[in-house]
Design a protein around this motif. Structure first.
Motif, PDB file in Angstrom:
ATOM      1  N   THR A   1       7.025  -9.407  -5.350  1.00  0.00           N
ATOM      2  CA  THR A   1       7.980  -8.818  -4.425  1.00  0.00           C
ATOM      3  C   THR A   1       8.858  -9.901  -3.820  1.00  0.00           C
TER       4      THR A   1
ATOM      5  N   ASP B   1      -2.142   7.099  -4.778  1.00  0.00           N
ATOM      6  CA  ASP B   1      -2.667   7.931  -3.699  1.00  0.00           C
ATOM      7  C   ASP B   1      -4.191   7.931  -3.648  1.00  0.00           C
TER       8      ASP B   1
ATOM      9  N   SER C   1       5.450  -1.958  -6.563  1.00  0.00           N
ATOM     10  CA  SER C   1       5.248  -0.543  -6.874  1.00  0.00           C
ATOM     11  C   SER C   1       4.389   0.085  -5.785  1.00  0.00           C
ATOM     12  N   PRO C   2       4.618   1.344  -5.477  1.00  0.00           N
ATOM     13  CA  PRO C   2       3.792   2.003  -4.466  1.00  0.00           C
ATOM     14  C   PRO C   2       2.328   2.036  -4.904  1.00  0.00           C
TER      15      PRO C   2
ATOM     16  N   GLY D   1      -1.781  -2.448   1.294  1.00  0.00           N
ATOM     17  CA  GLY D   1      -0.320  -2.438   1.194  1.00  0.00           C
ATOM     18  C   GLY D   1       0.312  -3.283   2.277  1.00  0.00           C
TER      19      GLY D   1
ATOM     20  N   HIS E   1      -7.368  -0.759  -1.775  1.00  0.00           N
ATOM     21  CA  HIS E   1      -5.912  -0.956  -1.832  1.00  0.00           C
ATOM     22  C   HIS E   1      -5.423  -1.506  -0.507  1.00  0.00           C
TER      23      HIS E   1
END
Length: 118
Positions: A31, A78, A74-75, A115, A113
Motif C-alpha cells: 500500500t 468478511d 485489498s479489502p 486492517g 485479520h
C-alpha cells in the motif's frame, strides 16, 4: 512504454485531449504510505507514479507530466479467521512468594485479520 495515441503526420492542435487507459498492478504491491518520526529525522515512503509525454518525431523535445497515484490494500474478507494456539507449560523456579511450580498459557484469537487502524 505504451503508446495510447498516434497522429502520424497530423498536426496536434492546441486544446484538451483525453485518452482513457487502464493498467493492472500485481496484487502483492504494498500500500502507498509515508512515515516520518516525531523529530523528522527518519522517514520512509512507498509511492507510485506514472509519466505521460507527447513526443514529436524528429524533435528530441518531450512535453511530459508526472502524476502520483495511491495503491490501497485489498479489502479484508468478511469471514473471520480464528487461531487457537495449543497451551504451553513452563516451569517456575521462583516468582514472588511462589518458590516452585508451573504456569500454563494458551491463546485463542477470534479473528487474525488486521486492517488499517486496528
Amino acid at each position: 512504454l505504451v503508446t495510447v495515441a498516434s497522429f502520424d503526420g497530423q498536426t496536434l492542435l492546441p486544446g484538451f485531449y483525453e485518452y482513457p487507459f487502464a493498467f493492472s498492478l500485481h496484487s502483492s504491491l504494498p500500500t502507498s504510505m509515508r512515515f516520518h518520526d516525531r523529530r523528522d529525522r527518519d522517514s520512509a515512503e512507498v509511492a507510485y507514479k506514472f509519466t505521460a509525454f507527447v513526443e514529436q518525431r524528429g524533435n528530441s523535445t518531450k512535453i511530459q507530466t508526472k502524476r502520483r497515484f495511491l495503491v490501497a490494500a485489498s479489502p479484508l474478507p468478511d469471514s473471520q479467521v480464528p487461531c487457537l494456539l495449543e497451551p504451553v507449560t513452563h516451569e517456575i523456579k521462583a516468582a514472588g512468594t511462589i518458590k516452585k511450580g508451573t504456569v500454563t498459557f494458551g491463546v485463542s484469537i477470534n479473528d487474525t485479520h488486521v486492517g488499517r487502524g486496528q
